[in-house]
Design a protein around this motif. Sequence first.
Motif, PDB file in Angstrom:
ATOM      1  N   ALA A 194       1.199   6.892 -30.599  1.00 44.10           N
ATOM      2  CA  ALA A 194       1.628   7.608 -32.168  1.00 44.10           C
ATOM      3  C   ALA A 194       1.462   9.093 -31.737  1.00 44.10           C
ATOM      4  CB  ALA A 194       1.328   6.738 -33.385  1.00 44.10           C
ATOM      5  N   LEU A 230      -2.191   2.293 -29.245  1.00 43.13           N
ATOM      6  CA  LEU A 230      -1.428   2.990 -30.349  1.00 43.13           C
ATOM      7  C   LEU A 230      -1.594   3.640 -30.510  1.00 43.13           C
ATOM      8  CD1 LEU A 230      -0.592  -0.859 -31.589  1.00 43.13           C
ATOM      9  CD2 LEU A 230       0.646   0.813 -29.364  1.00 43.13           C
ATOM     10  N   VAL A 238      -6.120  -1.907 -28.031  1.00 45.66           N
ATOM     11  CA  VAL A 238      -4.424  -1.718 -28.296  1.00 45.66           C
ATOM     12  C   VAL A 238      -4.118  -0.622 -29.425  1.00 45.66           C
ATOM     13  CG1 VAL A 238      -2.859  -3.420 -29.885  1.00 45.66           C
ATOM     14  CG2 VAL A 238      -4.610  -4.586 -27.693  1.00 45.66           C
ATOM     15  N   LEU A 239      -5.729  -0.478 -30.767  1.00 50.05           N
ATOM     16  CA  LEU A 239      -4.941  -0.382 -31.477  1.00 50.05           C
ATOM     17  C   LEU A 239      -5.341   1.374 -31.010  1.00 50.05           C
ATOM     18  CD1 LEU A 239      -4.355  -0.827 -34.155  1.00 50.05           C
ATOM     19  CD2 LEU A 239      -7.013   0.185 -35.310  1.00 50.05           C
ATOM     20  N   ARG A 296     -10.882  -5.872 -28.102  1.00 47.66           N
ATOM     21  CA  ARG A 296      -9.826  -6.567 -27.379  1.00 47.66           C
ATOM     22  C   ARG A 296      -9.097  -5.383 -28.904  1.00 47.66           C
ATOM     23  NH1 ARG A 296      -7.443 -11.846 -26.682  1.00 47.66           N
ATOM     24  NH2 ARG A 296      -8.388 -11.746 -25.327  1.00 47.66           N
ATOM     25  N   ARG A 297      -9.104  -5.382 -29.845  1.00 44.49           N
ATOM     26  CA  ARG A 297      -7.999  -4.707 -30.577  1.00 44.49           C
ATOM     27  C   ARG A 297      -8.163  -3.974 -31.023  1.00 44.49           C
ATOM     28  NH1 ARG A 297      -5.662  -8.727 -34.793  1.00 44.49           N
ATOM     29  NH2 ARG A 297      -6.326 -10.652 -34.337  1.00 44.49           N
ATOM     30  N   LEU A 324      10.118   1.905 -30.815  1.00 45.71           N
ATOM     31  CA  LEU A 324      10.670   3.431 -31.764  1.00 45.71           C
ATOM     32  C   LEU A 324      11.209   3.566 -30.373  1.00 45.71           C
ATOM     33  CD1 LEU A 324       6.145   4.829 -30.993  1.00 45.71           C
ATOM     34  CD2 LEU A 324       7.702   4.466 -33.232  1.00 45.71           C
ATOM     35  N   SER A 383       3.929  -7.372 -25.160  1.00 43.78           N
ATOM     36  CA  SER A 383       4.326  -7.667 -26.647  1.00 43.78           C
ATOM     37  C   SER A 383       3.998  -6.600 -27.167  1.00 43.78           C
ATOM     38  CB  SER A 383       4.064  -9.436 -27.638  1.00 43.78           C
ATOM     39  OG  SER A 383       2.473  -8.924 -27.454  1.00 43.78           O
ATOM     40  N   THR A 384       2.942  -6.026 -26.989  1.00 40.65           N
ATOM     41  CA  THR A 384       2.218  -4.869 -27.604  1.00 40.65           C
ATOM     42  C   THR A 384       3.372  -3.158 -26.721  1.00 40.65           C
ATOM     43  OG1 THR A 384      -0.332  -5.476 -27.004  1.00 40.65           O
ATOM     44  CG2 THR A 384       0.442  -3.168 -28.361  1.00 40.65           C
ATOM     45  N   SER A 391      -0.444  -6.329 -22.999  1.00 37.16           N
ATOM     46  CA  SER A 391       0.351  -7.084 -23.219  1.00 37.16           C
ATOM     47  C   SER A 391       1.786  -6.726 -23.330  1.00 37.16           C
ATOM     48  CB  SER A 391       0.338  -8.346 -24.121  1.00 37.16           C
ATOM     49  OG  SER A 391       0.721  -7.710 -24.827  1.00 37.16           O
ATOM     50  N   VAL A 394       6.257  -2.487 -28.777  1.00 34.98           N
ATOM     51  CA  VAL A 394       5.994  -1.070 -30.501  1.00 34.98           C
ATOM     52  C   VAL A 394       6.998  -0.159 -28.971  1.00 34.98           C
ATOM     53  CG1 VAL A 394       4.667   0.417 -31.570  1.00 34.98           C
ATOM     54  CG2 VAL A 394       3.949  -2.307 -31.071  1.00 34.98           C
ATOM     55  N   THR A 407      -1.665  16.545 -38.090  1.00 35.61           N
ATOM     56  CA  THR A 407      -1.722  15.135 -38.298  1.00 35.61           C
ATOM     57  C   THR A 407      -2.197  14.606 -36.981  1.00 35.61           C
ATOM     58  OG1 THR A 407      -0.169  15.963 -39.740  1.00 35.61           O
ATOM     59  CG2 THR A 407      -1.164  14.016 -39.981  1.00 35.61           C
ATOM     60  N   ALA A 410      -3.316  -3.072 -18.590  1.00 35.78           N
ATOM     61  CA  ALA A 410      -3.395  -5.030 -19.046  1.00 35.78           C
ATOM     62  C   ALA A 410      -2.994  -5.100 -19.896  1.00 35.78           C
ATOM     63  CB  ALA A 410      -5.077  -5.103 -18.683  1.00 35.78           C
ATOM     64  N   MET A 446     -10.990  -5.964 -22.601  1.00 34.85           N
ATOM     65  CA  MET A 446      -9.720  -6.830 -22.949  1.00 34.85           C
ATOM     66  C   MET A 446      -9.508  -8.055 -23.135  1.00 34.85           C
ATOM     67  SD  MET A 446      -7.088  -5.076 -24.208  1.00 34.85           S
ATOM     68  CE  MET A 446      -5.337  -6.459 -24.057  1.00 34.85           C
ATOM     69  N   VAL A 460      -4.579  11.717 -35.389  1.00 36.41           N
ATOM     70  CA  VAL A 460      -4.367  10.500 -34.883  1.00 36.41           C
ATOM     71  C   VAL A 460      -4.590  10.540 -33.631  1.00 36.41           C
ATOM     72  CG1 VAL A 460      -2.592   9.229 -34.736  1.00 36.41           C
ATOM     73  CG2 VAL A 460      -2.713  10.171 -36.451  1.00 36.41           C
TER      74      VAL A 460
END
Lengths: 476, 665
Positions: free
Chosen positions: A216, A212, A208-209, A204-205, A279, A271-272, A269, A275, A168, A267, A198, A172
Amino acid sequence: MKVSVNWLTLLPVLVPALAAILVLLVDAVLPRRTALHWWFAAAALVGGMVATVPAARAPVRTLCGSGQPCLYAADRVTAALQLAAFACSLVAVLLAVPVRRASRLTAVEASAVLSATAGAVGVGAARDLGAWLVLLELATLPLVALVAFRARRTAVDGALSMLTTALTSFGVTAVGAALWFSATGSATFLGDAAAQAMLDDDKRRGVVLAVLLLVAGVAFKLSLAPFHAWTPEAFDGASTPIGALLATTSKIAAVAALVVVLRSASAISSSTLYVLGALALASMTLGNLMALREQRTLRFLAWSTIAQAGWVVLPLSTVDRPGLPASVAYLVVYAVATLVVFAVVTLVAHADGRDAATDLSAYRGILRTRPVAGLALALALLVLAGLPPGVVGLVAKVAAIVPVVHQHAWWLAIGAALNAMLGVAVYLRWLWLLWQPAGAAQRDPAHPVHRVVVALGLLALVVTSVLPGTVLAFLR
Amino acid sequence: MNLQAWPVQPGQLVVLVPAATAVLMVLLARRSNAVNFAIAILGALLGLGAAGLLAAQAARGPLPADLPTIGALPVGPGIAIPLRLHIDHIAVLVTGAVAIVSLTVQAFARWYLFHDPRYRQFAATVALFTAAMQLVVVSDDVLLTLVGWELMGWCSYLLIGHDSEREKARRAAYKAFLVTRFADAPFVVGIAALAVVAQTTSIRAIVQHWSALSGSLTLTAALICIICGVAGKSAQVPFQDWLPDAMEGPTPASALIHAATMVAAGTIVLARFAPLLAGNGTARLVLAISAGLSTVFAAALAFCQHDLKRLLAWSTVSQVGLMLLAIAALRPGVTPDLAVLHLLSHAAFKALLFLVVGWLAVLTGSTVVERLSGAVTDHPRTRRLVAAGLLALAGVPPTMGFVSKDLIVDEALRSAADRDAASVVAALALIIVVPLTAAYAMRAWLVLTHRTVSERYQELDVIDDSRSVREVGLAEMLREAEPVDAHGHALEPAPAPDPEPVDDSPRPPIPTRGLLWVLALVAVFGGVLILSPWLTVDYLHPNWWIVASALMAMAAAAILVRAMALRTVYGDAAARLPRYVRSVASRGLDLDRVYVALVATPVLALARVVARLDGAGERGVAALPGAAERFGRWSETKHRRTPTTGLVAVALGVLVIGLLGVTLW
C-alpha cells in the motif's frame, strides 16, 4: 562486525548521490551558473549508467557481513531498472536545460533530481529494511520540492497534496516494516525468514498484513487507485520536465521497491496477491474513465499514468515466474512512450508558451505544423494504446496478460482486456486531433535540445516497434 | 489404347469434365446462347465419353479402383483424410446413366428455354450439378461426398428458383433449400461421428472399421442420422413436401434433379454404407418405415394430383422409396445392386417422362389435367415416348421398370419370410404400392390419350360454323353468291380441296428427339442389364407366383381406373374422387402446416427470444457511455484538488487492502 565493501559495485548509487552534493558545492563556488549545473547532472547520470554495466552482466553483491547475508544485491532485472531510472532522469534533465527559471534555484533543482535518482537506483538493490525505507523516501521527497519550485498556486497545491499523501504513505510503510520485523524477526528482505514465518499460524497473519501495508505504501508512489489522488494535481502543477520525472523515474523506483518486497515474500499465496490484481484493475478502470473526459494535457497524462500503472502491476499479481520480466518490460515501454509524450509537450510548451501546450486542442494539426514532433507524439500514443504500428505497446500488453491467463485468473484477464479496449478510446481521442487541420496560430521554432530529444525518442519508438523482441529478450 | 497409362483416368474425368464445362461457360460465353450451347453440349458429350471410357475400362479388365484427387489433407495424426475416389461397377453404371440424362437435359433445355434470358446460367448450373452428382457417385471419401452433396443442394436451389421473378418459384426454391438443409444437419453429424471414431474419412475404411462393431449404439445413431439426411435429399417422409413444390422449376431441371441426380444421390450414399446397414436391424427398420411410408403415401397422392407434373413428382418420391426399401430389406452379405438397378431404370423412364411432359406443356401451355387431356392424341409424335415411359413406370413386362421392381419385390418377400422386421415392413409397403403405381400410371395415360376433348373441339367448330350461317342474311347471300353458268356450275374452278394438315406444332430438333428415343429404348429394353456381369442379381429363380399375382393386381388396378375414367370430361379417373380429397391431396395433405407448427413456429419463437436478449444486451452496451460519463462526473466532484480527499482515499484503501488480504488468506 566487519563489513566488506566493494565500492565499485556501489557506484550506481554513489555517483548520483555524490554528484548531488558536488552540484551544491559548485554552486557555492560559482554562483548563478544555470546551464552548468544541468550539464553536470547530465554527465553524472551518464556516469551512473556506465556504473550499472557490471550488474547487467552478472549478479553482484556487496556490504556482506561475516556470516551475514549481503545487504546490497543487484541482478539483471535490478540493473535494467537502474539503467531505466538513469535514462529517464537524463531525459528529464535534458528537457529541463533550456527552460528558464530563477538562477539561484538551478543547483538545488539539479541536486534534487540527482538525489531522487540515487534513491530510485538504490531502493531496488537494498536488502535491508531500514535502507529500503530511507531510499524509498529519498526517491520521493525531492520530487515534492521540485514540484513546489515552480512557485505557482497550482504547483504549491500539487506539492502539498503530494507531500501529505507521501507522509501518510510513509507512515503506512513504516507500520508495515515494523510488522515485518515483528513477524519474521528479521530486519532484512533476505533468506527464508518470511517463508518460515508463514508456516507459523500466529505469525502468518502478521506477515501477510506487513506485505500488504508495504504494498500500500509503494502503491502511493505508483499512483495506483485509491492512492492516486495526488497525481493529477502534481502533474498539472509541476513544470513539464519534472512531470516527466514524476511519471517515469518515480514509477521505476516504486516498481523496484515492490519487486524487492514480492521477491522476499514469494511464499505468499496467490489469493493474497490478487489484492494487487484488484488494485491494478481499479487503477486501469479509473484512469481510463477519467482520461476519457480530461481536456487538459497534463491531467490527461496523469490519468494515463494511473491507468498504465495498473498494467505494470498486473503481471506482478501472479506467482508465475514470467510475471516479473513482463512487468519490467511493460514499465520500460511505458517509460519510453511517456517520455516521448512529455518531450513533445515540453517542446511545444517551450516554443509556444505553457498555456498553448496544456490543452489537448493545442495539438490540433501538429502533424502538419511540426511533423517530427507530431509523428513522435502519434507513435507514442499508439504505443500507449497498444495499437499497431506501435507494435511494442501491443507486445508489452500481451506479455502482461499472459501470466494472468496462465494463472487462470479469468476475471483479471477479462477486466484487463476490456480496459485495453477502453484505453484505445482514450488515446485515439488525442490521436484524432493530430490529423485535424491546424489553427492559424503563430509557431515559434523549437529549442534544438528539445528537437534532438524528440527525434531520439521517435527513433527509439520506431526501433523497438520494428524489433519488439529486444525489449523482452533483455529481461529473460 | 492403354487407359491405365493416362495421366488423368476416366474415373477422374467423369467429374472433371462437367465441372470444367461449368467454369468455361461462366468464363467464355458471356453473350451468346449459341456458344454457350456449343460448350454445354460438347461438355456433356465429353462427359458421356468419359463415362464410356470408364465402361470400356471395366469391360476390359480390373478397374483402377483407387484414384487420387488433390492428395491427402495433412491434418495431423488424429484423422486421415485421403480424398480418394473409388470406382466399382455400380459407379460405372450410374456415371453412365447420369451422363446420358445430363446430355439429354442439356440438349432439351436449349429447345425448351430457347427464349429464356437466363438460359446460360441454367446450362452452367446443370453442368455443375452433374459434376457434383458424379463426384458423389465415384467418391470414396465422406468429405468429397459431402462436397458433392452440398453442391447439389445449392445447385438445386438455383435450378428450382430459375424463374426467380415468380413468387411461387422463389418460395419453392427456399423451401427445397431449407428442408434439405434441415435434414443435412444430422447427416453431417452422422458422417462426422463415423469418420472421427474410425480416424479416417475413407468410406471403405470406415465401413471396415465399423463392421467389427455392428451392434454398437453409436453406429445405430450415426446411421439413423445419415438416413435422416438421405430422407431430406430424397424427399422421403417426413421431408417429402419440398419435391412436389420443386416442380416450379423448368421441366429440364425437374428431369435432372428428380431422375438421375439429387434424389437418387441418397441411394448411392446408402449403397456405399450398405454393409453397415445390413448388419444393423434398427437402422434398417427406421429406413424401411420412412421409405415404406413414403412410397405408399406418395403413390396415393400421385393418383390424386391435378397437375400431371406433380403426379410425376410424387411418383419420384414413391420410386425413390422403392430403391431405399431395396436397401432396407438387404440381408447381410448381399450387395445393394437391386437398388442401383432400379435407380438406373428410374433415371431412364423418369427423365423421359419429365421431358415429354415438358414438351407437351410447350404445346398445350400448361401441365394441368384440363390442358393436357388428349394432348398425346393431338400430337401423335409423343405417343410412343409417353407409352414407353408410363409402361416402365407401371412396371409392365418386359420393360426395365418391371424387371427392377419385380426383383425388389421378390427379394423383399424372401427376406420377410425370415421374419426380419425391416423386410416385413418393406414387403407390406411393396404389396400396396405395386397396384397403386399401375393405377396412377394408367390414369396419366388415360388423361393424355383422352379423345373426348378433341371431339368436343370439333363439335364446337361445327356450332361456330352453323352460327355463322345463321347470321348471314338472305340478301347478302344472294348478292355475294358466286356467279354460275346456266347449268349452275361455278364459273371459276372450284378451289382444290385442303391439303392434308401438316403437323407443324413446335417440337424439339431431331437429335434431341433421338436422345429421348434412347431414353425410351433404355426404359423398355434396359432390363437386359441383369445379364451383365457387373450386377450380381439373382434373376434365374424368380417366384412365379409373386410375379403373376403382382401382374394380376396391376391389371385389376388398371381396369378399375379405366372404369372410373369412363364418362368423365377429361378422361380423369381421379375426378370420381370427392373434390375435397383431390384438393387436399394436391396440396400434399397440407403437411406444410405441420412443418410450420412443429419446426418454423418454435424456431421463430426462439429467434424472437434471442432477438429480445440481444436487444437487451445492445441497450446495456448503449447505456455504457452514459454510465461512464456519469461516473466521470461524479468522480470529478470527488477529486477536489485538496489533499483531504486524497488522504481519505488512502486511509480507506489501506483498510480495504488489509481486510481483503487477511480474509482472503
